[in-house]
Design a protein around this motif. Structure first.
Motif, PDB file in Angstrom:
ATOM      1  N   SER A 190      -2.346  -4.897  14.425  1.00 10.20           N
ATOM      2  CA  SER A 190      -1.094  -5.057  15.435  1.00 10.20           C
ATOM      3  C   SER A 190      -1.399  -5.806  16.599  1.00 10.20           C
ATOM      4  O   SER A 190      -0.628  -6.162  17.421  1.00 10.20           O
ATOM      5  N   GLY A 191      -2.747  -5.726  17.000  1.00 14.49           N
ATOM      6  CA  GLY A 191      -2.992  -6.440  18.412  1.00 14.49           C
ATOM      7  C   GLY A 191      -3.102  -5.716  19.540  1.00 14.49           C
ATOM      8  O   GLY A 191      -3.216  -6.119  20.528  1.00 14.49           O
ATOM      9  N   ASP A 192      -2.928  -4.434  19.248  1.00 21.10           N
ATOM     10  CA  ASP A 192      -2.929  -3.460  20.438  1.00 21.10           C
ATOM     11  C   ASP A 192      -4.449  -3.239  20.764  1.00 21.10           C
ATOM     12  O   ASP A 192      -4.828  -2.822  22.145  1.00 21.10           O
ATOM     13  N   VAL A 193      -5.359  -3.682  19.894  1.00 18.81           N
ATOM     14  CA  VAL A 193      -6.852  -3.634  20.178  1.00 18.81           C
ATOM     15  C   VAL A 193      -7.396  -4.697  19.772  1.00 18.81           C
ATOM     16  O   VAL A 193      -7.115  -5.370  18.903  1.00 18.81           O
ATOM     17  N   ASP A 194      -8.276  -5.035  20.829  1.00 21.60           N
ATOM     18  CA  ASP A 194      -9.105  -6.619  20.465  1.00 21.60           C
ATOM     19  C   ASP A 194     -10.192  -6.372  19.699  1.00 21.60           C
ATOM     20  O   ASP A 194     -10.224  -7.500  18.803  1.00 21.60           O
ATOM     21  N   LEU A 195     -11.069  -5.229  19.899  1.00 20.19           N
ATOM     22  CA  LEU A 195     -12.007  -5.180  18.800  1.00 20.19           C
ATOM     23  C   LEU A 195     -12.349  -3.684  18.699  1.00 20.19           C
ATOM     24  O   LEU A 195     -11.710  -2.905  19.246  1.00 20.19           O
ATOM     25  N   VAL A 196     -12.935  -3.550  17.451  1.00 15.90           N
ATOM     26  CA  VAL A 196     -13.330  -1.973  17.157  1.00 15.90           C
ATOM     27  C   VAL A 196     -14.805  -1.931  16.799  1.00 15.90           C
ATOM     28  O   VAL A 196     -15.314  -2.708  16.136  1.00 15.90           O
ATOM     29  N   VAL A 197     -15.625  -0.984  17.588  1.00 15.50           N
ATOM     30  CA  VAL A 197     -16.912  -0.784  17.520  1.00 15.50           C
ATOM     31  C   VAL A 197     -17.531   0.449  16.977  1.00 15.50           C
ATOM     32  O   VAL A 197     -16.943   1.427  17.687  1.00 15.50           O
ATOM     33  N   GLY A 198     -18.175   0.374  15.967  1.00 20.04           N
ATOM     34  CA  GLY A 198     -18.607   1.572  15.437  1.00 20.04           C
ATOM     35  C   GLY A 198     -19.181   1.446  13.953  1.00 20.04           C
ATOM     36  O   GLY A 198     -19.354   0.249  13.375  1.00 20.04           O
TER      37      GLY A 198
ATOM     38  N   ARG B  99      -9.167 -11.764  11.503  1.00 20.17           N
ATOM     39  CA  ARG B  99      -9.547 -12.602  10.955  1.00 20.17           C
ATOM     40  C   ARG B  99      -8.867 -14.038  11.761  1.00 20.17           C
ATOM     41  O   ARG B  99      -9.527 -14.859  12.062  1.00 20.17           O
ATOM     42  N   SER B 100      -7.724 -13.790  11.698  1.00 26.59           N
ATOM     43  CA  SER B 100      -6.805 -15.035  12.282  1.00 26.59           C
ATOM     44  C   SER B 100      -6.688 -15.119  13.552  1.00 26.59           C
ATOM     45  O   SER B 100      -6.122 -16.271  14.380  1.00 26.59           O
ATOM     46  N   ALA B 101      -7.484 -14.147  14.573  1.00 20.25           N
ATOM     47  CA  ALA B 101      -6.986 -14.167  15.823  1.00 20.25           C
ATOM     48  C   ALA B 101      -8.263 -15.239  16.628  1.00 20.25           C
ATOM     49  O   ALA B 101      -9.355 -15.333  16.083  1.00 20.25           O
ATOM     50  N   SER B 102      -7.778 -16.194  17.497  1.00 17.56           N
ATOM     51  CA  SER B 102      -8.636 -16.754  18.306  1.00 17.56           C
ATOM     52  C   SER B 102      -8.969 -15.941  19.506  1.00 17.56           C
ATOM     53  O   SER B 102      -7.957 -15.583  20.250  1.00 17.56           O
ATOM     54  N   LEU B 103     -10.385 -15.799  19.813  1.00 17.70           N
ATOM     55  CA  LEU B 103     -10.855 -14.944  20.751  1.00 17.70           C
ATOM     56  C   LEU B 103     -10.426 -15.617  22.231  1.00 17.70           C
ATOM     57  O   LEU B 103     -10.765 -16.572  22.422  1.00 17.70           O
TER      58      LEU B 103
ATOM     59  N   PRO C 177     -11.286 -15.708  26.236  1.00 19.97           N
ATOM     60  CA  PRO C 177     -12.648 -15.834  26.932  1.00 19.97           C
ATOM     61  C   PRO C 177     -13.228 -14.390  27.269  1.00 19.97           C
ATOM     62  O   PRO C 177     -14.532 -13.983  27.181  1.00 19.97           O
ATOM     63  N   SER C 178     -12.467 -13.434  27.722  1.00 23.23           N
ATOM     64  CA  SER C 178     -12.963 -12.266  27.923  1.00 23.23           C
ATOM     65  C   SER C 178     -13.027 -11.204  26.609  1.00 23.23           C
ATOM     66  O   SER C 178     -14.426 -10.802  26.681  1.00 23.23           O
ATOM     67  N   VAL C 179     -12.710 -11.518  25.359  1.00 20.84           N
ATOM     68  CA  VAL C 179     -13.057 -10.858  24.446  1.00 20.84           C
ATOM     69  C   VAL C 179     -14.393 -11.628  23.780  1.00 20.84           C
ATOM     70  O   VAL C 179     -15.278 -10.928  23.311  1.00 20.84           O
ATOM     71  N   ALA C 180     -14.281 -12.959  23.785  1.00 22.14           N
ATOM     72  CA  ALA C 180     -15.550 -13.570  23.279  1.00 22.14           C
ATOM     73  C   ALA C 180     -16.898 -13.190  24.068  1.00 22.14           C
ATOM     74  O   ALA C 180     -17.992 -12.992  23.730  1.00 22.14           O
ATOM     75  N   GLY C 181     -16.716 -12.952  25.702  1.00 18.41           N
ATOM     76  CA  GLY C 181     -17.923 -12.507  26.672  1.00 18.41           C
ATOM     77  C   GLY C 181     -17.980 -11.150  25.959  1.00 18.41           C
ATOM     78  O   GLY C 181     -19.448 -10.872  26.063  1.00 18.41           O
ATOM     79  N   PHE C 182     -17.070 -10.222  25.645  1.00 14.36           N
ATOM     80  CA  PHE C 182     -17.636  -9.051  25.202  1.00 14.36           C
ATOM     81  C   PHE C 182     -18.428  -8.909  24.254  1.00 14.36           C
ATOM     82  O   PHE C 182     -19.435  -8.237  23.618  1.00 14.36           O
TER      83      PHE C 182
END
Length: 316
Positions: free
Chosen positions: A153-161, A292-296, A298-303
């Motif tokens: 839904s876009g509430d979270v940018d990435l999930v790590v685990g 899949r469809s989201a363009s990252l 700069p902040s997310v890409a850096g993370f």
């Protein structure tokens, strides 16, 4: 794209209002046009017209009127899901512009699972303090059952685990960062830490901390107990929080199974110890999930780049 699709897209692009999307999402959540209209400070007739206009523009019925209120049809569910994503992206864009204007260097919302929260992510964040001191990172802890819908839904940018197996794949891209062994841990002076090879009977004498039932690790652990000829532990606490789990382990005779790097620091300091039970769960991948469809941004890409660099330094 068919002519009908092209016509609908052109009509929607010229007529769709953000107010309609907000109303659509609100009706989907509250199952009531009246309550949704009140929440958005508009009249019920105006809200009814906005929903009707949406149905005309997309040429589908979005809601069924039932005794349980306004229930989204399959078309309504799909449009609500995309509407939430659009609204979340607008919110993120506004937040990023505000952060940049304030000199904060952008913002990332990261969902974290137990396999990443105690050791790996803190190391990544320490790295980012040096590399991107203006980046604002919000951590949201939970299970895949909670975090994956938030990611879609876009509430979270990435999930790590620990990566889920054969689930949540349709709209989500997964990237393996490293593989992780699963171990059994207890307090340092636990009765089992002095046993060379405890068996199932030894393990079942004690209470357990178990991953929540909806997690991959819990399903694997339940299968282990069945394969070894036993059932579930007589007493167990279900928890995904390492902070809570650590406190329970240190102060009791409880046992827990978790990815090896999670308690590494506490084992090193002597607060916890590894139980000499070779947990028969395959080594599993820890990684990052993204839409899949989201363009990252700069902040997310850096993370994401920081995640990859930190993972590359983990010994094989």
């Amino acid at each position: 794209m068919s002519r009908t699709q092209i016509r609908i897209v052109e009509r929607v692009l010229t007529r769709l209002k953000l107010k309609q999307l907000r109303l659509l999402v609100a009706v989907g959540e509250q199952h009531s046009i009246l309550h949704a209209a009140q929440a958005l400070n508009m009249s019920q007739p105006a809200a009814t017209k906005l929903i009707k206009d949406l149905e005309l523009d997309f040429d589908v019925q979005l809601f069924d009127r039932t005794n349980r209120g306004m229930v989204p049809t399959v078309f309504g569910q799909a449009l609500i899901r995309h509407g939430k994503l659009i609204l979340a992206q607008i919110s993120h864009a506004a937040q990023e512009l505000d952060d940049l204007n304030e000199g904060n260097g952008g913002r990332v919302v990261v969902g974290t699972l137990l396999a990443a929260s105690a050791d790996f992510l803190p190391r990544v964040l320490h790295r980012l303090v040096v590399e991107k001191p203006g980046l604002v990172v919000k951590l949201v802890e939970g299970t895949n059952e909670v975090l994956m819908p938030a990611l879609r839904s876009g509430d979270v940018d990435l999930v790590v685990g620990r990566l889920p197996m054969h689930r949540h794949r349709a709209e989500i891209e997964q990237e393996r960062l490293f593989d992780e062994e699963v171990i059994c841990v207890a307090r340092a002076d636990h009765p089992l830490t002095g046993i060379e090879a405890p068996d199932l009977a030894d393990l079942m004498r004690f209470p357990w901390i178990l991953p929540p039932a909806e997690t991959t690790l819990r399903r694997q652990l339940d299968q282990v107990f069945v394969d070894l000829g036993g059932g579930a532990p007589a007493y167990a606490v279900e928890s995904v929080s390492y902070l809570a789990n650590r406190g329970l382990l240190v102060g009791s005779d409880m046992l827990a199974v978790m990815p090896a790097h999670v308690p590494r620091h506490d084992i090193g300091t002597g607060a916890l110890a590894r139980v000499n039970w070779q947990v028969p769960i395959p080594i599993g991948p820890v990684g990052v999930s993204m839409r899949r469809s989201a363009s990252l941004s700069p902040s997310v890409a850096g993370f994401l780049a920081a995640l990859r660099r930190e993972a590359a330094e983990i010994p094989a």
